[in-house]
Design a protein around this motif. Structure first.
Motif, short mmCIF file in Angstrom:
data_model
loop_
_atom_site.label_atom_id
_atom_site.label_comp_id
_atom_site.label_asym_id
_atom_site.label_seq_id
_atom_site.Cartn_x
_atom_site.Cartn_y
_atom_site.Cartn_z
N GLU A 62 -0.55 -4.51 11.15
CA GLU A 62 0.67 -3.68 11.70
C GLU A 62 1.46 -4.13 12.89
O GLU A 62 2.68 -4.18 12.79
CB GLU A 62 0.11 -2.17 12.32
N GLU A 63 0.59 -4.75 13.90
CA GLU A 63 1.36 -5.60 14.83
C GLU A 63 2.44 -6.77 14.56
O GLU A 63 3.59 -6.73 14.84
CB GLU A 63 0.36 -5.98 15.88
N LYS A 64 2.00 -7.60 13.53
CA LYS A 64 2.56 -8.85 12.99
C LYS A 64 3.54 -8.50 12.01
O LYS A 64 4.73 -9.22 11.95
CB LYS A 64 1.27 -9.78 12.68
N LEU A 65 3.37 -7.82 11.08
CA LEU A 65 4.42 -7.15 9.98
C LEU A 65 5.14 -5.83 10.31
O LEU A 65 5.94 -5.78 9.47
CB LEU A 65 3.48 -6.98 8.99
N GLY A 66 4.75 -5.27 11.28
CA GLY A 66 5.45 -4.13 11.47
C GLY A 66 5.69 -2.86 10.43
O GLY A 66 6.38 -2.16 10.02
N VAL A 67 4.33 -2.76 9.89
CA VAL A 67 4.07 -1.71 8.89
C VAL A 67 2.96 -0.71 9.62
O VAL A 67 2.18 -1.17 10.52
CB VAL A 67 3.47 -2.32 7.56
N SER A 68 2.69 0.33 8.70
CA SER A 68 1.65 1.27 8.96
C SER A 68 0.77 1.40 7.95
O SER A 68 1.13 1.67 6.71
CB SER A 68 2.32 2.48 9.30
N LEU A 69 -0.52 1.08 8.01
CA LEU A 69 -1.47 0.97 7.19
C LEU A 69 -2.78 1.94 7.53
O LEU A 69 -3.13 2.38 8.74
CB LEU A 69 -2.36 -0.21 6.96
N GLN A 70 -3.45 2.44 6.32
CA GLN A 70 -4.69 3.16 6.49
C GLN A 70 -5.77 2.24 5.94
O GLN A 70 -5.56 1.51 4.99
CB GLN A 70 -4.64 4.53 5.82
N PRO A 71 -6.79 2.73 6.17
CA PRO A 71 -8.17 1.84 5.55
C PRO A 71 -8.44 2.03 4.25
O PRO A 71 -8.78 1.22 3.41
CB PRO A 71 -9.33 2.36 6.36
N THR A 72 -7.51 3.00 3.73
CA THR A 72 -7.80 3.11 2.24
C THR A 72 -6.75 2.49 1.31
O THR A 72 -6.59 2.39 0.23
CB THR A 72 -7.53 4.78 1.85
N ASP A 73 -5.75 1.52 2.26
CA ASP A 73 -4.50 0.89 1.69
C ASP A 73 -5.15 -0.37 0.87
O ASP A 73 -4.29 -1.10 0.54
CB ASP A 73 -3.45 0.68 2.58
N PHE A 74 -6.31 -0.70 0.90
CA PHE A 74 -6.84 -1.70 0.51
C PHE A 74 -8.21 -1.81 0.24
O PHE A 74 -8.93 -0.99 0.68
CB PHE A 74 -6.47 -3.09 1.48
N GLU A 75 -8.72 -2.72 -0.72
CA GLU A 75 -10.16 -2.91 -0.97
C GLU A 75 -10.74 -4.02 0.00
O GLU A 75 -10.09 -4.88 0.30
CB GLU A 75 -10.29 -3.43 -2.53
N LYS A 76 -12.17 -3.88 -0.05
CA LYS A 76 -13.01 -4.82 0.80
C LYS A 76 -12.45 -6.26 0.14
O LYS A 76 -12.16 -7.19 1.14
CB LYS A 76 -14.32 -4.53 0.63
N ASN A 110 4.55 -7.19 1.96
CA ASN A 110 5.93 -7.38 2.22
C ASN A 110 6.85 -7.10 1.15
O ASN A 110 7.72 -6.53 1.23
CB ASN A 110 6.08 -8.85 2.50
N GLU A 111 6.25 -7.29 -0.14
CA GLU A 111 6.97 -7.05 -1.39
C GLU A 111 7.25 -5.58 -1.66
O GLU A 111 8.25 -5.06 -2.11
CB GLU A 111 6.15 -7.63 -2.61
N ASN A 112 6.20 -4.63 -1.03
CA ASN A 112 6.57 -3.29 -1.26
C ASN A 112 7.19 -2.29 -0.22
O ASN A 112 7.18 -1.38 -0.16
CB ASN A 112 5.10 -2.73 -1.50
N ASN A 113 7.16 -3.43 0.91
CA ASN A 113 8.10 -2.48 2.24
C ASN A 113 9.20 -2.96 2.37
O ASN A 113 9.89 -4.04 2.12
CB ASN A 113 7.00 -2.81 3.27
#
Length: 81
Positions: free
Chosen positions: A47-61, A78-81
């Motif tokens: 979030e800090e480096k890319l300026g996006v907001s994420l949740q733990p459910t936004d990715f898989e392990k 980056n492609e989706n934001n």
């Protein structure tokens, strides 16, 4: 953006080692270098480096288990934001 360097910077800071540069396909969970608590810090760093907001459910392990997978994940963000 150089997602490889961003990924390496984030993981070096989280793991407190530069050994991760030696094998970009090393499963960092299996190696004991990151755990479920580190995931929160990884999210905060993304979030800090890319300026996006994420949740733990936004990715898989698997998305963050290796440096190479993490680089692909950062590219997708980056492609989706």
């Amino acid at each position: 953006m150089d997602y490889k360097e961003i990924a390496l910077d984030i993981y070096e800071e989280i793991t407190d080692t530069d050994e991760i540069r030696e094998d970009l396909d090393l499963d960092l969970f299996d190696a004991g270098l990151i755990d479920s608590l580190a995931v929160i810090n990884i999210i905060l760093k993304i979030e800090e480096k890319l300026g996006v907001s994420l949740q733990p459910t936004d990715f898989e392990k698997e998305d963050i288990a290796t440096i190479n997978n993490f680089i692909k994940y950062l590219n997708n963000i980056n492609e989706n934001n």
